[in-house]
Every structure is written in C-alpha cells, then in structure tokens.
Design a protein around this motif. Sequence first.
Motif, PDB file in Angstrom:
ATOM      1  N   LYS A  48       0.969  -1.203  -0.195  1.00 27.64           N
ATOM      2  CA  LYS A  48       0.131   0.077   0.022  1.00 27.64           C
ATOM      3  C   LYS A  48       0.869   1.140   0.087  1.00 27.64           C
ATOM      4  O   LYS A  48       0.588   2.236  -0.659  1.00 27.64           O
ATOM      5  N   ARG A  50       3.652   1.710  -1.175  1.00 29.23           N
ATOM      6  CA  ARG A  50       4.327   1.669  -2.348  1.00 29.23           C
ATOM      7  C   ARG A  50       3.468   1.949  -3.658  1.00 29.23           C
ATOM      8  O   ARG A  50       3.703   2.077  -4.870  1.00 29.23           O
ATOM      9  N   LYS A  51       2.189   1.956  -3.379  1.00 25.07           N
ATOM     10  CA  LYS A  51       0.994   2.093  -4.290  1.00 25.07           C
ATOM     11  C   LYS A  51       1.132   1.129  -5.260  1.00 25.07           C
ATOM     12  O   LYS A  51       0.810   1.702  -6.537  1.00 25.07           O
ATOM     13  N   VAL A  52       1.164  -0.058  -4.904  1.00 29.16           N
ATOM     14  CA  VAL A  52       1.137  -1.161  -5.988  1.00 29.16           C
ATOM     15  C   VAL A  52      -0.119  -1.168  -6.438  1.00 29.16           C
ATOM     16  O   VAL A  52      -1.020  -1.502  -5.683  1.00 29.16           O
ATOM     17  N   PRO A  53      -0.332  -1.390  -7.786  1.00 29.35           N
ATOM     18  CA  PRO A  53      -2.041  -1.649  -8.324  1.00 29.35           C
ATOM     19  C   PRO A  53      -2.452  -2.845  -7.793  1.00 29.35           C
ATOM     20  O   PRO A  53      -1.689  -3.864  -7.653  1.00 29.35           O
ATOM     21  N   GLU A  54      -3.620  -2.973  -7.418  1.00 28.13           N
ATOM     22  CA  GLU A  54      -4.350  -4.067  -6.827  1.00 28.13           C
ATOM     23  C   GLU A  54      -4.112  -5.470  -7.770  1.00 28.13           C
ATOM     24  O   GLU A  54      -3.649  -6.229  -6.832  1.00 28.13           O
ATOM     25  N   PRO A  55      -4.244  -5.498  -9.165  1.00 31.87           N
ATOM     26  CA  PRO A  55      -3.851  -6.900  -9.535  1.00 31.87           C
ATOM     27  C   PRO A  55      -2.659  -7.358  -9.206  1.00 31.87           C
ATOM     28  O   PRO A  55      -2.334  -8.308  -8.970  1.00 31.87           O
ATOM     29  N   GLU A  56      -1.517  -6.392  -9.462  1.00 35.93           N
ATOM     30  CA  GLU A  56      -0.051  -6.638  -9.205  1.00 35.93           C
ATOM     31  C   GLU A  56       0.059  -7.310  -7.665  1.00 35.93           C
ATOM     32  O   GLU A  56       0.649  -8.036  -7.407  1.00 35.93           O
ATOM     33  N   ALA A  57      -0.592  -6.350  -6.735  1.00 36.68           N
ATOM     34  CA  ALA A  57      -0.702  -6.524  -5.253  1.00 36.68           C
ATOM     35  C   ALA A  57      -1.141  -8.109  -4.911  1.00 36.68           C
ATOM     36  O   ALA A  57      -0.756  -8.866  -4.244  1.00 36.68           O
ATOM     37  N   ARG A  58      -2.370  -8.428  -5.679  1.00 34.87           N
ATOM     38  CA  ARG A  58      -2.860  -9.846  -5.401  1.00 34.87           C
ATOM     39  C   ARG A  58      -1.902 -10.844  -5.967  1.00 34.87           C
ATOM     40  O   ARG A  58      -1.766 -11.884  -5.132  1.00 34.87           O
TER      41      ARG A  58
END
Length: 75
Positions: A48, A50-58
């Motif tokens: 969060k 690092r503001k990683v996009p949700e699809p990449e975070a999953r």
Amino acid sequence: IPIILPMWHEGMDEVLPNTEPYVLKWGKKVTLNIGQPIDLQDFIQDLKDRKVPEPEARKLITDKIQDVFYVSFCK
C-alpha cells in the motif's frame, strides 16, 4: 488483515474419491500438516505504501503465500 494458517493434506482422495460413486471410505490414512501462521500485515502495508496496483498486489500476495507453503511443506 487475517492471519493465514497454512495446511497441507494428503490422502483425502482415498477417503472421498473424485470419481463415482462418491462414497466415504472409512479407515483410510489422511496426513494433515499445519504450518506456522503467516502474518502478511507488514507485507500488505508495504504494498500500500508503494501504491502497488491491486492486480499486481494480489499476484505478489499469492506468490508470498506460495513461497511460505513451499518452505514449510516441500523442503
């Protein structure tokens, strides 16, 4: 954020086969391994921050869980 309790089982296909007839078979050996709890709170907070996009975070969360399972049960 839930704490994940990794579990690995072997032998359930002998107790309840994946083919017909779907009948429970008693007296079969089932092995259940339970690993150490996985706390992903810091890992998810870092994603969060690092503001990683949700699809990449999953994907990264899934990879992290798979890594812990591998170390816990496959080595």
